[in-house]
Design a protein around this motif. Structure first.
Motif, mmCIF file in Angstrom:
data_model
loop_
_atom_site.group_PDB
_atom_site.id
_atom_site.type_symbol
_atom_site.label_atom_id
_atom_site.label_comp_id
_atom_site.label_asym_id
_atom_site.label_seq_id
_atom_site.Cartn_x
_atom_site.Cartn_y
_atom_site.Cartn_z
ATOM 1 N N SER A 32 0.775 -1.071 -0.052
ATOM 2 C CA SER A 32 -0.098 0.145 -0.136
ATOM 3 C C SER A 32 0.779 1.296 0.003
ATOM 4 N N TRP A 33 2.025 1.212 0.884
ATOM 5 C CA TRP A 33 2.984 2.326 0.633
ATOM 6 C C TRP A 33 3.542 2.510 -0.544
ATOM 7 N N ALA A 34 3.749 1.303 -1.242
ATOM 8 C CA ALA A 34 4.297 1.501 -2.538
ATOM 9 C C ALA A 34 3.490 2.396 -3.462
ATOM 10 N N VAL A 35 2.316 1.858 -3.555
ATOM 11 C CA VAL A 35 1.145 2.388 -4.492
ATOM 12 C C VAL A 35 1.154 3.900 -4.016
ATOM 13 N N LEU A 36 0.887 4.325 -2.914
ATOM 14 C CA LEU A 36 0.803 5.469 -2.253
ATOM 15 C C LEU A 36 1.920 6.561 -2.722
ATOM 16 N N GLY A 37 3.347 5.891 -2.620
ATOM 17 C CA GLY A 37 4.369 6.323 -2.851
ATOM 18 C C GLY A 37 4.488 6.875 -4.544
ATOM 19 N N LEU A 38 3.953 6.116 -5.280
ATOM 20 C CA LEU A 38 3.991 6.261 -6.438
ATOM 21 C C LEU A 38 2.911 7.487 -6.919
ATOM 22 N N GLU A 44 -1.737 12.747 -11.211
ATOM 23 C CA GLU A 44 -3.043 11.742 -11.252
ATOM 24 C C GLU A 44 -2.835 10.787 -12.232
ATOM 25 N N LEU A 45 -2.862 9.468 -11.763
ATOM 26 C CA LEU A 45 -2.625 8.467 -12.499
ATOM 27 C C LEU A 45 -3.613 7.374 -12.662
ATOM 28 N N SER A 46 -3.837 6.789 -13.845
ATOM 29 C CA SER A 46 -4.781 5.539 -13.805
ATOM 30 C C SER A 46 -4.256 4.329 -13.264
ATOM 31 N N THR A 84 -7.973 10.045 -3.681
ATOM 32 C CA THR A 84 -9.251 10.301 -4.203
ATOM 33 C C THR A 84 -9.114 9.901 -5.624
ATOM 34 N N SER A 85 -10.403 9.934 -6.144
ATOM 35 C CA SER A 85 -10.441 9.367 -7.753
ATOM 36 C C SER A 85 -11.688 10.193 -8.304
ATOM 37 N N ARG A 86 -11.317 10.353 -9.631
ATOM 38 C CA ARG A 86 -12.370 10.894 -10.354
ATOM 39 C C ARG A 86 -12.324 10.353 -11.943
ATOM 40 N N THR A 87 -13.319 10.538 -12.623
ATOM 41 C CA THR A 87 -13.587 9.856 -14.033
ATOM 42 C C THR A 87 -13.345 11.009 -14.885
ATOM 43 N N ARG A 98 -10.643 6.396 -15.086
ATOM 44 C CA ARG A 98 -10.716 6.791 -13.557
ATOM 45 C C ARG A 98 -9.226 7.253 -13.294
ATOM 46 N N VAL A 99 -8.996 8.245 -12.793
ATOM 47 C CA VAL A 99 -7.548 8.636 -12.423
ATOM 48 C C VAL A 99 -7.561 8.834 -10.815
ATOM 49 N N TYR A 100 -6.387 8.531 -10.252
ATOM 50 C CA TYR A 100 -6.293 8.611 -8.931
ATOM 51 C C TYR A 100 -5.275 9.875 -8.353
ATOM 52 N N ALA A 101 -5.493 10.300 -7.223
ATOM 53 C CA ALA A 101 -4.471 11.454 -6.838
ATOM 54 C C ALA A 101 -4.323 11.269 -5.190
ATOM 55 N N ILE A 102 -3.198 11.615 -4.664
ATOM 56 C CA ILE A 102 -3.014 11.515 -3.327
ATOM 57 C C ILE A 102 -3.768 12.501 -2.696
ATOM 58 N N THR A 103 -4.146 12.447 -1.342
ATOM 59 C CA THR A 103 -4.594 13.624 -0.548
ATOM 60 C C THR A 103 -3.598 14.123 0.316
#
Length: 231
Positions: A32-38, A44-46, A84-87, A98-103
């Protein structure tokens, strides 16, 4: 003294990092930390992007995730409030992405983990070493074949890591990942050299009168062949 809104937010995010990853009944796994680190590189990444970024970076030294693992971690992180994510509509007519961003909470949490996690020794699970350890059971020349195949793999990984390190040139935010990619390149080069040295060791062993031969099993009297006294 009354705490400011910023102080309260800082306390919440620090507490959240500790609860999520360091000391509660459901700590976040390192993946999980690896993904959050990315996601900490402010883009924003899909899920597809994250898979590619993982293959280009952490895949050389820690984890090569599948798409299902990536999305599983994103779901976990989004539930924790760290992502968070958005389309995003696709002009080509394909399905929306759908793309994701760190809060802010996610950034505080991964910063807390990076600064406070225990320094753990790397886990060595080396399949090639295990097979050479069982060399007395291999066919003649098979150990050498295994080592040469491992050498070829190490060379490919070395070249890939160094190529990706070169590709990170000119991107200031990737300065530290670039250093680690160079580290990965040196690691795989060391693996190649170690395999080469082991081939020399095998050649020396073959010339020795003490070279073991595969045991055929029980002898004619039914007694098992003598083996080493200790593994």
């Amino acid at each position: 003294m009354a705490r400011t809104g910023e102080d309260k937010r800082s306390a919440r995010t620090t507490r959240g990092a500790k609860e999520a990853g360091q000391g509660n009944d459901r700590p976040l796994p390192p993946t999980s930390w690896a993904v959050l680190g990315l996601l900490s590189f402010e883009r924003e990444l899909s899920g597809y992007d994250l898979k590619k970024w993982a293959d280009w970076s952490v895949g050389f030294f820690y984890w090569t995730p599948s798409f299902s693992q990536i999305y599983g971690e994103l779901k976990r992180l989004e539930g924790a409030g760290y992502v968070t994510s958005r389309t995003v509509p696709q002009v080509s007519g394909n399905r929306d992405k759908r793309v994701y961003a760190i809060t802010d909470e996610g950034r505080a949490a991964v910063r807390e983990w990076a600064r406070g996690a225990a320094v753990e020794p790397p886990v060595l699970k080396h399949g090639v070493m295990l097979r050479i350890w069982l060399g007395h059971l291999l066919e003649e020349g098979q150990a050498q074949d295994v080592l040469r195949e491992h050498q070829a793999y190490a060379e490919r990984m070395r070249d890939r890591a160094l190529a990706d390190a070169e590709g990170a040139e000119g991107e200031p935010s990737w300065a530290y990942p670039q250093l680690v990619l160079r580290w990965a390149g040196r690691y795989y080069e060391a693996e190649r050299r170690l395999a080469e040295e082991m081939l020399a060791d095998l050649a020396e062993l073959a010339d020795s009168a003490e070279a073991p031969r595969p045991s055929p099993g029980p002898d004619a009297s039914g007694a098992a062949g003598a083996g080493p006294k200790a593994p």
